[in-house]
Scaffold this motif. Structure first.
Motif, PDB file in Angstrom:
ATOM      1  N   TRP A   1      -0.977   7.000   3.072  1.00 35.12           N
ATOM      2  CA  TRP A   1      -0.370   6.731   4.371  1.00 35.12           C
ATOM      3  C   TRP A   1       0.873   5.840   4.291  1.00 35.12           C
ATOM      4  CZ3 TRP A   1      -0.300   9.314   8.534  1.00 35.12           C
ATOM      5  CH2 TRP A   1       0.017   8.739   9.756  1.00 35.12           C
ATOM      6  N   GLY A   2       0.847   4.867   3.368  1.00 39.35           N
ATOM      7  CA  GLY A   2       1.949   3.906   3.265  1.00 39.35           C
ATOM      8  C   GLY A   2       3.341   4.544   3.199  1.00 39.35           C
ATOM      9  N   PRO A   3       3.529   5.611   2.405  1.00 38.84           N
ATOM     10  CA  PRO A   3       4.871   6.200   2.324  1.00 38.84           C
ATOM     11  C   PRO A   3       5.424   6.673   3.670  1.00 38.84           C
ATOM     12  CG  PRO A   3       3.548   6.902   0.478  1.00 38.84           C
ATOM     13  CD  PRO A   3       2.614   6.155   1.383  1.00 38.84           C
TER      14      PRO A   3
ATOM     15  N   PRO B   1      -2.147  -3.772  15.498  1.00 43.18           N
ATOM     16  CA  PRO B   1      -2.945  -2.802  14.750  1.00 43.18           C
ATOM     17  C   PRO B   1      -2.251  -1.428  14.762  1.00 43.18           C
ATOM     18  CG  PRO B   1      -3.818  -3.038  16.969  1.00 43.18           C
ATOM     19  CD  PRO B   1      -2.622  -3.950  16.882  1.00 43.18           C
ATOM     20  N   GLY B   2      -2.491  -0.647  13.719  1.00 47.96           N
ATOM     21  CA  GLY B   2      -1.881   0.683  13.650  1.00 47.96           C
ATOM     22  C   GLY B   2      -2.661   1.709  14.448  1.00 47.96           C
ATOM     23  N   HIS B   3      -2.699   1.528  15.770  1.00 45.00           N
ATOM     24  CA  HIS B   3      -3.404   2.478  16.646  1.00 45.00           C
ATOM     25  C   HIS B   3      -2.454   3.630  16.975  1.00 45.00           C
ATOM     26  CE1 HIS B   3      -6.430  -0.764  18.203  1.00 45.00           C
ATOM     27  NE2 HIS B   3      -6.722  -0.314  17.003  1.00 45.00           N
TER      28      HIS B   3
ATOM     29  N   VAL C   1      -0.893  -4.084  10.838  1.00 54.07           N
ATOM     30  CA  VAL C   1      -1.978  -3.769   9.922  1.00 54.07           C
ATOM     31  C   VAL C   1      -2.611  -2.439  10.325  1.00 54.07           C
ATOM     32  CG1 VAL C   1      -3.546  -5.334  11.203  1.00 54.07           C
ATOM     33  CG2 VAL C   1      -4.160  -4.605   8.910  1.00 54.07           C
ATOM     34  N   GLU C   2      -2.777  -1.572   9.315  1.00 55.65           N
ATOM     35  CA  GLU C   2      -3.403  -0.280   9.585  1.00 55.65           C
ATOM     36  C   GLU C   2      -4.792  -0.483  10.182  1.00 55.65           C
ATOM     37  OE1 GLU C   2      -3.236   2.695  10.133  1.00 55.65           O
ATOM     38  OE2 GLU C   2      -1.090   2.724   9.819  1.00 55.65           O
ATOM     39  N   LYS C   3      -5.271   0.549  10.830  1.00 52.59           N
ATOM     40  CA  LYS C   3      -6.566   0.453  11.495  1.00 52.59           C
ATOM     41  C   LYS C   3      -7.693   0.540  10.466  1.00 52.59           C
ATOM     42  CE  LYS C   3      -7.001   4.961  10.832  1.00 52.59           C
ATOM     43  NZ  LYS C   3      -8.012   5.518   9.973  1.00 52.59           N
ATOM     44  N   PRO C   4      -8.811  -0.115  10.674  1.00 48.49           N
ATOM     45  CA  PRO C   4      -9.023  -1.197  11.629  1.00 48.49           C
ATOM     46  C   PRO C   4      -8.521  -2.519  11.022  1.00 48.49           C
ATOM     47  CG  PRO C   4     -11.047  -0.789  10.428  1.00 48.49           C
ATOM     48  CD  PRO C   4     -10.030   0.180   9.888  1.00 48.49           C
TER      49      PRO C   4
ATOM     50  N   LEU D   1       8.436  -3.257  -1.450  1.00 49.99           N
ATOM     51  CA  LEU D   1       7.310  -2.326  -1.516  1.00 49.99           C
ATOM     52  C   LEU D   1       6.334  -2.924  -2.514  1.00 49.99           C
ATOM     53  CD1 LEU D   1       9.048   1.177  -1.728  1.00 49.99           C
ATOM     54  CD2 LEU D   1       7.760   0.247   0.208  1.00 49.99           C
ATOM     55  N   CYS D   2       5.059  -2.996  -2.131  1.00 49.49           N
ATOM     56  CA  CYS D   2       4.066  -3.627  -2.990  1.00 49.49           C
ATOM     57  C   CYS D   2       2.859  -2.706  -3.154  1.00 49.49           C
ATOM     58  CB  CYS D   2       3.657  -4.954  -2.343  1.00 49.49           C
ATOM     59  SG  CYS D   2       2.241  -5.734  -3.107  1.00 49.49           S
ATOM     60  N   ASP D   3       2.456  -2.463  -4.382  1.00 49.62           N
ATOM     61  CA  ASP D   3       1.200  -1.730  -4.618  1.00 49.62           C
ATOM     62  C   ASP D   3       0.635  -2.209  -5.949  1.00 49.62           C
ATOM     63  OD1 ASP D   3      -0.080   1.169  -3.404  1.00 49.62           O
ATOM     64  OD2 ASP D   3      -0.778   0.459  -5.365  1.00 49.62           O
ATOM     65  N   ALA D   4      -0.683  -2.347  -5.960  1.00 44.55           N
ATOM     66  CA  ALA D   4      -1.343  -2.828  -7.179  1.00 44.55           C
ATOM     67  C   ALA D   4      -1.198  -1.809  -8.313  1.00 44.55           C
ATOM     68  CB  ALA D   4      -2.819  -3.079  -6.871  1.00 44.55           C
ATOM     69  N   SER D   5      -0.959  -0.540  -7.978  1.00 51.23           N
ATOM     70  CA  SER D   5      -0.890   0.496  -9.015  1.00 51.23           C
ATOM     71  C   SER D   5       0.557   0.697  -9.499  1.00 51.23           C
ATOM     72  CB  SER D   5      -1.447   1.808  -8.445  1.00 51.23           C
ATOM     73  OG  SER D   5      -0.748   2.909  -8.956  1.00 51.23           O
TER      74      SER D   5
ATOM     75  N   GLY E   1       0.835  -1.203   0.000  1.00 55.53           N
ATOM     76  CA  GLY E   1       0.000   0.000   0.000  1.00 55.53           C
ATOM     77  C   GLY E   1       0.865   1.247   0.000  1.00 55.53           C
ATOM     78  N   LEU E   2       0.957   1.900  -1.154  1.00 53.66           N
ATOM     79  CA  LEU E   2       1.775   3.116  -1.278  1.00 53.66           C
ATOM     80  C   LEU E   2       0.894   4.287  -1.680  1.00 53.66           C
ATOM     81  CD1 LEU E   2       4.848   1.615  -3.146  1.00 53.66           C
ATOM     82  CD2 LEU E   2       4.878   2.668  -0.874  1.00 53.66           C
ATOM     83  N   GLY E   3      -0.261   4.416  -1.012  1.00 58.40           N
ATOM     84  CA  GLY E   3      -1.168   5.523  -1.313  1.00 58.40           C
ATOM     85  C   GLY E   3      -0.782   6.727  -0.482  1.00 58.40           C
TER      86      GLY E   3
ATOM     87  N   ASP F   1       1.709   3.152 -11.145  1.00 52.67           N
ATOM     88  CA  ASP F   1       2.119   4.549 -10.912  1.00 52.67           C
ATOM     89  C   ASP F   1       2.672   4.716  -9.507  1.00 52.67           C
ATOM     90  OD1 ASP F   1       1.208   5.113 -13.381  1.00 52.67           O
ATOM     91  OD2 ASP F   1      -0.614   6.188 -12.743  1.00 52.67           O
ATOM     92  N   ALA F   2       1.988   4.100  -8.533  1.00 54.97           N
ATOM     93  CA  ALA F   2       2.450   4.215  -7.140  1.00 54.97           C
ATOM     94  C   ALA F   2       3.834   3.587  -7.007  1.00 54.97           C
ATOM     95  CB  ALA F   2       1.447   3.532  -6.200  1.00 54.97           C
ATOM     96  N   ARG F   3       4.038   2.446  -7.651  1.00 56.53           N
ATOM     97  CA  ARG F   3       5.350   1.766  -7.556  1.00 56.53           C
ATOM     98  C   ARG F   3       6.428   2.646  -8.176  1.00 56.53           C
ATOM     99  NH1 ARG F   3       2.292  -2.681  -9.350  1.00 56.53           N
ATOM    100  NH2 ARG F   3       3.381  -2.905 -11.348  1.00 56.53           N
TER     101      ARG F   3
ATOM    102  N   THR G   1      -3.223  -0.657   3.031  1.00 58.19           N
ATOM    103  CA  THR G   1      -4.178  -0.592   1.924  1.00 58.19           C
ATOM    104  C   THR G   1      -5.536  -0.159   2.502  1.00 58.19           C
ATOM    105  OG1 THR G   1      -4.522  -2.922   2.332  1.00 58.19           O
ATOM    106  CG2 THR G   1      -3.019  -2.366   0.542  1.00 58.19           C
ATOM    107  N   PRO G   2      -6.563   0.046   1.691  1.00 58.49           N
ATOM    108  CA  PRO G   2      -7.878   0.413   2.253  1.00 58.49           C
ATOM    109  C   PRO G   2      -8.425  -0.662   3.203  1.00 58.49           C
ATOM    110  CG  PRO G   2      -7.788   0.898  -0.091  1.00 58.49           C
ATOM    111  CD  PRO G   2      -6.547   0.123   0.221  1.00 58.49           C
ATOM    112  N   ALA G   3      -9.210  -0.204   4.177  1.00 54.16           N
ATOM    113  CA  ALA G   3      -9.682  -1.079   5.271  1.00 54.16           C
ATOM    114  C   ALA G   3     -10.340  -2.372   4.786  1.00 54.16           C
ATOM    115  CB  ALA G   3     -10.654  -0.294   6.149  1.00 54.16           C
ATOM    116  N   VAL G   4     -11.075  -2.287   3.680  1.00 52.75           N
ATOM    117  CA  VAL G   4     -11.824  -3.443   3.202  1.00 52.75           C
ATOM    118  C   VAL G   4     -10.893  -4.610   2.832  1.00 52.75           C
ATOM    119  CG1 VAL G   4     -11.959  -2.536   0.843  1.00 52.75           C
ATOM    120  CG2 VAL G   4     -13.730  -4.088   1.655  1.00 52.75           C
TER     121      VAL G   4
ATOM    122  N   GLU H   1      -8.068  -9.803   4.565  1.00 47.06           N
ATOM    123  CA  GLU H   1      -7.550 -10.802   3.614  1.00 47.06           C
ATOM    124  C   GLU H   1      -6.023 -10.731   3.513  1.00 47.06           C
ATOM    125  OE1 GLU H   1      -8.108 -10.127  -0.592  1.00 47.06           O
ATOM    126  OE2 GLU H   1      -6.538 -11.658  -0.754  1.00 47.06           O
ATOM    127  N   LEU H   2      -5.476  -9.523   3.407  1.00 52.20           N
ATOM    128  CA  LEU H   2      -4.028  -9.398   3.237  1.00 52.20           C
ATOM    129  C   LEU H   2      -3.286  -9.825   4.517  1.00 52.20           C
ATOM    130  CD1 LEU H   2      -3.776  -6.039   1.217  1.00 52.20           C
ATOM    131  CD2 LEU H   2      -3.925  -8.365   0.356  1.00 52.20           C
ATOM    132  N   ALA H   3      -3.821  -9.413   5.663  1.00 52.65           N
ATOM    133  CA  ALA H   3      -3.168  -9.766   6.939  1.00 52.65           C
ATOM    134  C   ALA H   3      -3.220 -11.280   7.150  1.00 52.65           C
ATOM    135  CB  ALA H   3      -3.856  -9.037   8.095  1.00 52.65           C
TER     136      ALA H   3
END
Ligand SMILES: NC(=O)c1ccc[n+]([C@@H]2O[C@H](COP(=O)([O-])OP(=O)(O)OC[C@H]3O[C@@H](n4cnc5c(N)ncnc54)[C@H](O)[C@@H]3O)[C@@H](O)[C@H]2O)c1
Length: 325
Positions: free
Chosen positions: A12-14, A117-119, A90-93, A29-33, A8-10, A35-37, A69-72, A76-78
């Motif tokens: 917050w990831g950076p 968790p990223g609290h 893992v970022e919150k939540p 570093l992993c991102d589906a996009s 996730g390099l959107g 451009d982000a990579r 990455t986004p919460a949704v 699965e990724l964790a």
């Protein structure tokens, strides 16, 4: 050195990449996009780049995966990372339901892995100061806590104000009071996007009798990031919008003079702001994750904290949905 892979390099990831690059070895570093990579290829020339999490999971040298990455996608990724034997921040939540969060905790514990968790706010030096005041008895009995997390924007359409904003305050409230609420109610409304509540008011009641409230909104004229703790002896405010006076202690409270036959009066004394170190909370959070991987600190507690927050969010969400339109 601990080998870290970040997904996730959107937005917050950076920030996580920068910290782990300085504190550990940023191996992937992993991102589906694409451009982000591409944006980070020159900044981290030693780091491998990919669009596929599988590349990280198959790398036997990699110790841990950080999910931003986004919460949704978190559950699965964790879960995949834990099943591949990697520690996970893992970022919150960490998940969108209590059952999914429980499953992550069970997977981590069965394999002896860290699941943190990223609290972020728990690593804020001001929150640590407030926690010391509460635990040290300085405030007397804590009676109630309330938080304000309001602003005009950022208007989200993928998650409501409860899940987007409430996770921060809830993690702090549960940490300060060290209790699980016996009641959790939320009221709110979706004014802009159907089904996505923009304004949410939450009420929590704890077995000890303490009560808490959270006002969460991105439709508000005030930019507020404030937590107030009312004790019987003193009261304290953590205001994250203040540059210098992040924490203010008010020597104010109720008292019963012996000569007034039980009648309550109020007492007002000094107002005091302790010096708060300005260490970066995210740096402290990342360091804590590395410490847990090294076997120092309470990894069980970290995983349970994530689960506790998701369970209460789920309870609040149920009451929000159940409320009449
Ligand atoms: N602790 C904090 O204060 C804080 C602040 C902001 C965001 N966050 C959290 O960070 C997370 C990310 O938020 P953001 O604002 O950076 O989101 P974002 O949408 O800006 O970025 C997410 C990135 O993840 C990538 N992505 C999505 N699914 C993927 C997958 N399956 N594999 C690889 N890459 C994938 C996307 O391409 C995108 O670049 C969220 O959980 C958010 O709650 C935390």
């Amino acid at each position: 050195m601990t080998q870290i892979g970040l997904v996730g390099l959107g937005y917050w990831g950076p920030n996580l990449a920068r910290n782990f690059d300085e504190l550990a070895e940023l191996r992937w570093l992993c991102d589906a996009s694409p451009d982000a990579r591409e944006r980070y290829a020159t900044r981290y020339p030693q780091t491998r780049l990919t669009g596929d999490l599988e590349d990280l999971l198959e790398d036997p040298e990699l110790d841990a995966v950080v999910v931003a990455t986004p919460a949704v996608t978190h559950y699965e990724l964790a879960k995949r990372a834990l099943e591949a034997g990697k520690h996970v921040l893992v970022e919150k939540p960490p998940a969108l339901s209590g059952a999914a969060a429980e499953d992550l905790v069970a997977t981590a514990e069965a394999r002896g892995l860290v699941l943190m968790p990223g609290h972020l706010l728990l690593y804020h030096p001001a929150v640590q100061e407030v926690k010391e005041l509460v635990d040290g008895g300085e405030l007397g009995d804590v009676l109630c806590v309330y938080s304000n997390r309001q602003n005009l924007g950022k208007i989200r359409t993928d998650e409501n104000a409860l899940w987007s904003l409430g996770v921060h305050d809830l993690s702090v409230i549960l940490h300060l009071l060290d209790e699980t609420p016996s009641e959790a109610w939320a009221h709110g409304n979706s004014f802009l996007t159907p089904g996505v509540e923009d304004v949410v008011f939450c009420y929590l009641r704890f077995p000890s009798g303490k009560i808490a409230h959270m006002h969460l909104s991105w439709l508000d004229p005030h930019k507020m990031r404030k937590i107030t703790v009312v004790g019987k002896e003193k009261m304290v405010v953590f205001d994250d919008m203040e540059l210098e006076r992040k924490v203010t202690i008010y020597e104010k409270g109720p008292w019963q003079p012996t000569d007034t036959y039980g009648e309550w009066q109020t007492r007002t004394g000094d107002i005091f702001s302790p010096k708060i170190p300005n260490s970066e909370p995210l740096r402290l959070e990342c360091s804590h994750f590395l410490e847990l991987i090294a076997g120092n600190g309470d990894a069980h507690r970290a995983a349970q904290d994530g689960l506790a927050v998701v369970r209460v969010l789920e309870q609040l969400q149920e009451s929000l949905v159940a409320a009449p339109a």
